[in-house]
Design an enzyme around this catalytic site. Structure first.
Site, PDB file in Angstrom:
ATOM      1  N   ARG A   1     -28.481  67.262  46.318  1.00  0.00           N
ATOM      2  CA  ARG A   1     -28.994  66.032  45.718  1.00  0.00           C
ATOM      3  C   ARG A   1     -28.148  65.594  44.517  1.00  0.00           C
ATOM      4  O   ARG A   1     -27.770  66.411  43.675  1.00  0.00           O
ATOM      5  CB  ARG A   1     -30.428  66.266  45.241  1.00  0.00           C
TER       6      ARG A   1
ATOM      7  N   GLU B   1     -24.982  61.774  34.497  1.00  0.00           N
ATOM      8  CA  GLU B   1     -25.231  63.172  34.861  1.00  0.00           C
ATOM      9  C   GLU B   1     -24.246  63.561  35.942  1.00  0.00           C
ATOM     10  O   GLU B   1     -23.452  62.731  36.404  1.00  0.00           O
ATOM     11  CB  GLU B   1     -26.675  63.331  35.348  1.00  0.00           C
TER      12      GLU B   1
ATOM     13  N   HIS C   1     -34.128  75.056  41.469  1.00  0.00           N
ATOM     14  CA  HIS C   1     -34.543  73.797  40.844  1.00  0.00           C
ATOM     15  C   HIS C   1     -35.131  72.788  41.829  1.00  0.00           C
ATOM     16  O   HIS C   1     -36.164  72.180  41.549  1.00  0.00           O
ATOM     17  CB  HIS C   1     -33.327  73.198  40.150  1.00  0.00           C
TER      18      HIS C   1
ATOM     19  N   ARG D   1     -23.772  68.929  41.119  1.00  0.00           N
ATOM     20  CA  ARG D   1     -24.486  70.119  40.649  1.00  0.00           C
ATOM     21  C   ARG D   1     -24.144  71.384  41.418  1.00  0.00           C
ATOM     22  O   ARG D   1     -24.060  72.473  40.841  1.00  0.00           O
ATOM     23  CB  ARG D   1     -25.974  69.793  40.799  1.00  0.00           C
TER      24      ARG D   1
ATOM     25  N   HIS E   1     -30.180  74.498  39.500  1.00  0.00           N
ATOM     26  CA  HIS E   1     -29.695  73.724  38.349  1.00  0.00           C
ATOM     27  C   HIS E   1     -28.716  74.610  37.587  1.00  0.00           C
ATOM     28  O   HIS E   1     -29.013  75.772  37.310  1.00  0.00           O
ATOM     29  CB  HIS E   1     -30.857  73.300  37.450  1.00  0.00           C
TER      30      HIS E   1
END
Ligand code: SIN
Length: 528
Positions: free
Chosen positions: A378, A117, A343, A282, A233
């Site tokens: 994160r 990811e 998110h 992200r 997100h």
């Protein structure tokens, strides 16, 4: 106020991955424990987590050092490296314990399947049910809790963490539909209520993610930090401009398996933006999408997963496939419309790596806690891992602390009235002014909305939620207003660059009037 006539060693508030892991471990350690939730057990963000659990498995050529490096890079200078290393190194044992508890991961019969990811330079994200990892974890933990007859109290909102006259935690003030207010006496309280995505009009979060735990901890006098870092997100299914509430996630793992991000003219969004391209951290991807949407005058971009083919999409990504099909989008044939949405709360209640907060007898774990693992942004799929590790560690800390602590005295009564703002107005202003791209004027406007309160008695669970989200929004806005730079998920249009002097966490506590105030800046590395 009636008494619920129960005294326990530990009251756990929240029944997601961190809360249930903590409650189960505490029961194993012989503590009298009860888990309380305002909704139904399992009705929380854990259930909706798709991608997986980031963990370094033996024999994969990966290393904890590499996982630490990726986490620090994603965290944009604000992670606590000691905490990062400690939590990530505990990952393999935590995943084994979860499997012992009944969770089944993909490839369980042999080597676990691993995907990638955003921000990960290695394939280290294990998953379950294809893209239904959270649902499988929740199933296993709820099953274990019910098998072990763990007392689970559903439909009870917590309005205050109660303390005795020395300041030590002594229990909870509860409010349930139909049974009024009551007190649960407890020697320790662990808050694991999840995040605050539902402070925004559009989010991937469950209905209950309204910042309750943050408000409870602040009212109890706890220190919080890094609240300005609300992670959006990058790829949430876009179903139209009028969408409100929880929207389906389109997991980053789809990009890990080869899907590409395009703008609505067909141009790749991430070209030239970051060396990791569509698998950049992200915050970088969400910001790039936001910029491209502004440039093209649209409110979404496209995630082209057609090259994966129908069979892979159906079997490897059944949740995403079903959500797309329900909206009339066949992801095997056409690109998926996506846009960023609120998110994850990267900051929260400051804890050490055993879940202890700055208030005696109060612990926090999971998304609500700020351990220093996430910093300003994160790393994907580090959160389920943190919930597993920190839930268990907090239970051990409670057991050790209770063995040497005095019993709390009688709880002081909860406050009678709480400041409450209009929830729709708060959500509207948070979305308009505290999303990706903030400035001083917008943050001031949103703060004015969150501070336009009336002092009310809390008569219903919805009142309790309103009071919580009002305080949580005001606290996030205080931190976001104070940080006059851009870093990680906190993107200020009036201060577009990172500043060396801001390489420290901002802490927020309540002043004597109960208003969030920016307290001491905290150096990287955690509370002194
Ligand atoms: C995702 O599957 O993209 C979300 C996982 C996460 O939030 O860590």
């Amino acid at each position: 106020m009636t008494s619920r006539q129960l005294t326990v060693d530990l009251a756990v508030v929240g029944t997601g991955v961190a809360g249930l892991t903590a409650a189960l471990r505490a029961a194993e350690l012989g503590l009298r424990v009860v888990a309380v939730t305002k909704t139904a057990v399992g009705d929380c963000n854990t259930r909706w987590a798709q991608g997986g659990v980031a963990v370094v498995l033996p024999g994969t050529g990966d290393s904890v050092d590499a996982h630490v490096a990726d986490t620090l890079a994603a965290g944009a200078g604000l992670c606590d490296e000691v905490a990062v290393r400690e939590i990530l190194a505990a990952g393999p044992a935590a995943v084994s314990a979860l499997r012992d508890c009944g969770a089944v991961f993909d490839g369980d019969a042999g080597d676990l399947e691993r995907t990638r990811e955003g921000g990960h330079r290695a394939f280290r994200v294990v998953h379950a049910g294809g893209d239904a990892t959270g649902a499988e974890i929740e199933r296993a933990l709820v099953g274990a809790a019910r098998d072990g007859r763990l007392p689970l109290v559903e439909g009870q909102s917590v309005t205050d963490v109660l303390r005795d006259d020395t300041g030590r935690v002594a229990g909870l003030a509860l409010l349930g539909d139909g049974c009024g207010a009551g007190v649960l006496r407890a020697r320790a309280v662990l808050l694991a209520t999840g995040g605050l995505g539902r402070l925004y009009a559009v989010s991937t979060n469950a209905d209950g993610a309204t910042g309750d735990g943050l408000a409870l901890a602040l009212r109890a006098g706890a220190m919080t930090a890094d609240l300005e870092f609300v992670q959006f997100h990058p790829t949430v299914l876009y179903v139209g401009a009028g969408a409100r509430g929880r929207q389906p996630l389109v997991t980053e793992a789809i990009r890990g398996e080869g899907a590409v991000l395009l703008d609505t003219t067909g141009f790749p969004v991430m070209t030239g933006v970051h060396p990791l391209g569509a698998l950049a951290p992200r915050d970088v991807v969400a910001a790039a999408i936001t910029t491209r949407m502004a440039q093209t005058g649209t409110d979404h971009v496209l995630l082209d997963a057609t090259r994966l083919g129908g069979a892979v999409l159906r079997h490897r990504f059944p949740t995403v496939h079903a959500a797309c099909m329900a909206c009339g989008v066949d992801p095997a044939r056409v690109p998926i419309p996506v846009a960023p949405a609120a998110h994850y709360q990267c900051g929260g209640v400051v804890t050490d790596t055993s879940g202890r907060t700055t208030v005696p007898g109060l612990y926090a774990a999971g998304e609500l806690a700020r351990t220093g693992l996430h910093g300003a942004n994160r790393l994907a799929s580090n959160s389920l891992l943190e919930g597993l590790v920190m839930g268990a560690r907090a239970a051990v800390a409670v057991a050790a602390d209770l063995a040497v602590s005095p019993r709390p005295g009688p709880p002081l009564p909860p406050r009678e009235r709480y400041p409450v703002a209009d929830r729709d107005a708060v959500r509207h202003s948070m979305s308009a002014y505290a999303g990706i791209g903030r400035d001083a004027a917008g943050l001031a406007a949103a703060s004015a909305v969150a501070r336009a309160t009336t002092r009310r008695r809390l008569r219903t669970p919805r009142d309790a939620e309103d009071a919580g989200l009002t305080l949580a929004a005001a606290a996030v806005l205080a931190a976001a207003s104070a940080r006059t730079e851009s870093r990680g998920c906190h993107l200020r249009t009036d201060h577009p660059r990172a500043a060396v002097r801001w390489r420290r966490s901002i802490t927020v506590m309540l002043d004597a009037e109960g208003v969030p105030m920016v307290a001491q800046p905290m150096p990287v590395g955690g509370v002194a």
